[in-house]
Design an enzyme around this catalytic site. Structure first.
Site, PDB file in Angstrom:
ATOM      1  CG  ASN A   9      -2.146   1.628   1.876  1.00  0.00           C
ATOM      2  OD1 ASN A   9      -1.382   2.080   1.089  1.00  0.00           O
ATOM      3  ND2 ASN A   9      -3.372   0.514   1.711  1.00  0.00           N
ATOM      4  CG  ASN A  11      -2.376   5.851  -0.482  1.00  0.00           C
ATOM      5  OD1 ASN A  11      -2.051   7.291  -1.053  1.00  0.00           O
ATOM      6  ND2 ASN A  11      -2.964   5.339  -1.076  1.00  0.00           N
ATOM      7  CG  ASP A  68      -3.735  -6.206   8.981  1.00  0.00           C
ATOM      8  OD1 ASP A  68      -3.777  -6.412   7.549  1.00  0.00           O
ATOM      9  OD2 ASP A  68      -4.922  -6.115   9.951  1.00  0.00           O
ATOM     10  CG  HIS A 176      -5.043   4.212  12.401  1.00  0.00           C
ATOM     11  ND1 HIS A 176      -6.122   5.359  12.282  1.00  0.00           N
ATOM     12  CD2 HIS A 176      -4.829   3.713  11.895  1.00  0.00           C
ATOM     13  CE1 HIS A 176      -5.954   5.898  10.959  1.00  0.00           C
ATOM     14  NE2 HIS A 176      -5.247   4.440  11.071  1.00  0.00           N
ATOM     15  NE  ARG A 177      -0.642   3.211   8.314  1.00  0.00           N
ATOM     16  CZ  ARG A 177      -1.663   3.301   8.513  1.00  0.00           C
ATOM     17  NH1 ARG A 177      -2.581   4.179   7.377  1.00  0.00           N
ATOM     18  NH2 ARG A 177      -2.687   1.815   7.588  1.00  0.00           N
TER      19      ARG A 177
HETATM   20  P1  ITT Z   1      -0.655  -3.977   3.454  1.00  0.00           P
HETATM   21  O1  ITT Z   1      -1.633  -5.204   3.880  1.00  0.00           O
HETATM   22  O2  ITT Z   1      -0.014  -4.383   1.983  1.00  0.00           O
HETATM   23  O3  ITT Z   1      -0.316  -2.968   4.405  1.00  0.00           O
HETATM   24  P2  ITT Z   1      -3.876  -3.210   2.791  1.00  0.00           P
HETATM   25  O4  ITT Z   1      -3.800  -2.370   2.144  1.00  0.00           O
HETATM   26  O5  ITT Z   1      -4.149  -5.054   2.577  1.00  0.00           O
HETATM   27  O6  ITT Z   1      -1.769  -3.236   2.612  1.00  0.00           O
HETATM   28  P3  ITT Z   1      -5.193  -3.746   5.814  1.00  0.00           P
HETATM   29  O7  ITT Z   1      -4.835  -4.733   5.154  1.00  0.00           O
HETATM   30  O8  ITT Z   1      -4.148  -2.867   6.986  1.00  0.00           O
HETATM   31  O9  ITT Z   1      -3.824  -2.855   4.516  1.00  0.00           O
HETATM   32  O10 ITT Z   1      -5.935  -2.188   5.088  1.00  0.00           O
HETATM   33  C1  ITT Z   1      -7.087  -2.781   5.490  1.00  0.00           C
HETATM   34  C2  ITT Z   1      -8.210  -2.068   5.332  1.00  0.00           C
HETATM   35  O11 ITT Z   1      -8.177  -1.274   5.782  1.00  0.00           O
HETATM   36  C3  ITT Z   1      -7.635  -0.973   3.288  1.00  0.00           C
HETATM   37  O12 ITT Z   1      -9.245  -1.405   2.859  1.00  0.00           O
HETATM   38  C4  ITT Z   1      -6.899   0.173   3.876  1.00  0.00           C
HETATM   39  O13 ITT Z   1      -7.405   1.022   2.702  1.00  0.00           O
HETATM   40  C5  ITT Z   1      -8.103   0.659   5.109  1.00  0.00           C
HETATM   41  N1  ITT Z   1      -7.228   1.290   5.497  1.00  0.00           N
HETATM   42  C6  ITT Z   1      -5.936   0.851   6.403  1.00  0.00           C
HETATM   43  N2  ITT Z   1      -5.408   2.057   6.967  1.00  0.00           N
HETATM   44  C7  ITT Z   1      -6.342   3.340   6.742  1.00  0.00           C
HETATM   45  C8  ITT Z   1      -6.135   4.522   7.497  1.00  0.00           C
HETATM   46  O14 ITT Z   1      -5.331   5.438   7.548  1.00  0.00           O
HETATM   47  N3  ITT Z   1      -7.045   5.347   6.548  1.00  0.00           N
HETATM   48  C9  ITT Z   1      -8.499   4.968   6.253  1.00  0.00           C
HETATM   49  N4  ITT Z   1      -8.079   3.746   5.935  1.00  0.00           N
HETATM   50  C10 ITT Z   1      -7.131   2.961   6.563  1.00  0.00           C
END
Ligand code: ITT
Length: 195
Positions: A9, A11, A68, A176-177
């Protein structure tokens, strides 16, 4: 020191790069030649973060960390939670996911929600986890163009704008992050005097 950030990801990568000290070299999955999907088959956020970090250590031998994240909505018994990425289906589309969530909450009075991030670090054959939570609520419509994922419909507590209306620096400060990554950086500094 160099560390792999095990994410596909971009972003997330951008947010995390802004928080990691310049003397830690961040390697991407592309940098280490990892182009396959990393399994995320656990039923908890923490389990998936650990699974991603362990996969890279096991298959590529690098010290690394993974993030995650899930969005927990009170009125939906903490859904979508660990299923946040594929809430509206395997296409993992942010607009579809937000539309589904807004539909589910159409008649809800309680719109409270929180994001949870777990960062799992694999360093020198030890595993550590760092947690970050951001409380807030789900708006009735989408606002803002910044950020990613559910950001246009998440309004952090005490702010009258969504994450998608904020600059990255503010999202990182209260989000959170940002909180989980700050704990990671603190840990790395306390274990390495050169950082
Ligand atoms: P990686 O596993 O490759 O790191 P991913 O996009 O699959 O990337 P996650 O499983 O952690 O990441 O993300 C779960 C969902 O939550 C996904 O739809 C993201 O777009 C959303 N998400 C994660 N962090 C977010 C944030 O800071 N703001 C808004 N949505 C977020």
């Amino acid at each position: 020191m160099q560390l792999v950030f095990a994410t596909n990801n971009l972003n997330k990568l951008k947010e995390v790069q802004a928080l990691i000290p310049a003397n830690i070299k961040l390697l991407s999955l592309k940098d280490i030649g990892c182009f396959e999907d990393i399994p995320e088959t656990q039923n908890t956020i923490e389990g998936n973060a650990i699974q991603k970090a362990e996969y890279i250590k096991e298959h590529y031998g690098y010290d690394c960390f993974a993030d995650d994240t899930g969005l927990m909505v009170e009125a939906l018994n903490d859904a979508p939670g660990v299923y946040s990425a594929r809430y509206a289906g395997i296409q993992r589309d942010a607009q579809d996911n937000m539309n589904k969530l807004l539909d589910e909450l159409a008649n809800a009075e309680n719109r409270d929600a929180h994001f949870t991030t777990v960062v799992a670090l694999h360093l020198n054959n030890h595993l550590e986890t760092f947690h970050g939570i951001c409380n807030g609520s789900i708006t009735k419509t989408k606002h803002g163009k910044k950020g990613f994922g559910y950001d246009p419909i998440f309004q952090p507590k005490d702010y009258d704008m969504t994450f998608a209306e904020m600059d990255l620096s503010l999202k990182n400060e209260i989000g959170h992050r940002g909180k989980a990554i700050s704990k990671l950086v603190h840990f790395l500094k306390s274990h390495n005097s050169k950082i």
